[in-house]
Design an enzyme around this catalytic site. Structure first.
Site, PDB file in Angstrom:
ATOM      1  N   HIS A  35       4.464   4.819  12.163  1.00  0.00           N
ATOM      2  CA  HIS A  35       4.439   3.644  11.390  1.00  0.00           C
ATOM      3  C   HIS A  35       4.891   4.392   9.861  1.00  0.00           C
ATOM      4  CE1 HIS A  35       3.960   0.196   8.878  1.00  0.00           C
ATOM      5  NE2 HIS A  35       2.528   0.606   8.764  1.00  0.00           N
ATOM      6  N   ASN A  60       7.111   0.289   3.088  1.00  0.00           N
ATOM      7  CA  ASN A  60       6.469   0.123   4.562  1.00  0.00           C
ATOM      8  C   ASN A  60       6.786  -1.722   4.907  1.00  0.00           C
ATOM      9  OD1 ASN A  60       4.184  -0.978   6.487  1.00  0.00           O
ATOM     10  ND2 ASN A  60       2.685  -0.347   5.293  1.00  0.00           N
ATOM     11  N   CYS A  87       0.843  -3.995  11.549  1.00  0.00           N
ATOM     12  CA  CYS A  87       1.671  -2.791  11.465  1.00  0.00           C
ATOM     13  C   CYS A  87       1.972  -2.186  12.867  1.00  0.00           C
ATOM     14  CB  CYS A  87       1.539  -1.881  10.282  1.00  0.00           C
ATOM     15  SG  CYS A  87       1.322  -2.469   8.899  1.00  0.00           S
TER      16      CYS A  87
END
Ligand code: UT7
Length: 340
Positions: free
Chosen positions: A264, A294, A113
């Site tokens: 993020h 996500n 990520c």
């Protein structure tokens, strides 16, 4: 003057999976998922859609916004944890072909990520030394293909999509190192490697068939992601605020002078905790995970593109982009948009 983001683009596949959809097959509810994560729905790559096709769509939009031709692109970096192949050829090479960028080198970068932050830094170095070339940085993921759809504590978190930026440089090679402009901090903590993992790599040795002496491999492996949510949550809360604050400190800026933070999009509670730790109002943090969930390496470039197109990220804004992920990895970039 200097290294700049000259165009952004993003792509979210049209198919949407809501929390209620998931609750039809798992013991969960929209109320639980939303209250624990801030997520209501996520996009899912459809038939024929892959990290490469979604990445190419986002990149094409970024190229259109930048007004650049295929031939001008000298590098394509794709940050992804869900490559089309396992792991070669790289997803970046498929994207390069889809875009027809025949002058571009292409490679994938795996930092989960935090991948977009790592990839941006690679591309920034490239256009610094080759100022006549432009670079595309893509974060793209088809995570719905690797989550364990029987695990209610992890499958609810992820979605698919892609985001991209085009970088250009209009100054002499090497000049960027002479000035303080964007500043990046990259880090890793491999002790937490097992917190988020997907096996099926080349870690396990083959067995030798004792009668023939020939190596044998186990059957086809289609591993799913495993996640220790609590540990990742704690790491994220510790790390995001620390990285963003350290970047501000290095550049002599107070966090309250930041116009926006692009963190993020993993969990709204992580972002809220980061805002509290940095003593910043939540309004400064871009939040879209209610409908995207996500999207790992794609989450920051999708957010940037949405903000640019909504007129909420404009020239001169002081921003921090900050991410964390499997590895464990983390990284942040401070810049005055769109200068890198
Ligand atoms: O990009 C990085 C990727 N990873 C992450 O971002 C993960 C970060 N971690 C998180 O977001 C959170 O840890 C989760 C959302 C994954 C879990 O939230 P939590 O508040 O830490 O819940 P928990 O794991 O402590 O579970 C609490 C309870 C458990 O039940 P018991 O054992 O107390 O009876 C779970 O079984 O909640 C249960 N639970 C659920 N209940 C309904 C877990 N998932 C669900 C669910 N629906 N979807």
């Amino acid at each position: 003057m200097g290294i700049k983001v000259i165009g952004t683009g993003s792509y979210l596949p049209p198919k949407i999976i809501t929390n209620d959809d998931i609750a039809r097959s798992l013991d969960t509810t929209d109320e639980w998922i939303f209250s624990h994560t801030g997520i209501h729905s996520r996009h899912m790559a459809g038939e024929g859609e892959t990290s490469a096709t979604m990445g190419a769509k986002a990149a094409r939009l970024a190229m259109e916004a930048a007004g650049v031709t295929n031939e001008e692109i000298g590098l394509i970096v794709v940050a992804t944890s869900t490559p089309d192949y396992n792991p070669f050829p790289s997803t970046a090479c498929i994207v390069q072909d889809l875009l027809g960028c025949t002058n571009a080198g292409a490679f994938d970068l795996q930092a989960a990520c935090a991948g977009f932050i790592y990839a941006l830094e690679q591309a920034r170095g490239f256009v610094n030394f080759y100022p006549d070339k432009k670079a595309i940085v893509i974060g793209t993921e088809a995570l719905t293909r690797v989550v364990d759809w029987s695990d209610r504590s992890s499958c609810i978190l992820f979605g698919d999509g892609a985001g991209a930026v085009v970088l250009a440089n209009d100054e002499l090679p090497g000049a960027a190192s002479l000035k303080t402009r964007a500043h990046t901090l990259l880090g890793a903590d491999g002790k937490g490697a097992h917190f988020i993992a997907r096996s099926g790599g080349c870690k396990d040795s083959l067995t030798i068939n004792p009668s023939t002496g020939v190596p044998e491999k186990a059957g086809p492996i289609l591993p799913e992601m495993t996640l220790q949510g609590h540990d990742v949550f704690a790491f994220a809360v510790r790390t995001l605020a620390k990285v963003a604050s350290e970047l501000c400190e290095k550049l002599g800026t107070r966090p309250e002078e930041l116009d926006r933070v692009f963190a993020h999009q993993a969990n709204a509670r992580i972002i809220e905790a980061t805002a509290r730790r940095m003593k910043l109002p939540l309004e400064k943090f871009w939040l879209n995970l209610q409908t995207t969930a996500n999207t790992s390496a794609a989450s920051i470039p999708i957010s940037l593109d949405q903000a640019v197109r909504a007129g909420k990220l404009v020239e001169g804004m002081r921003i921090v982009m900050v991410g964390f992920g499997a590895g464990l990895t983390y990284g942040g970039t401070y810049c005055t948009w769109p200068n890198l």
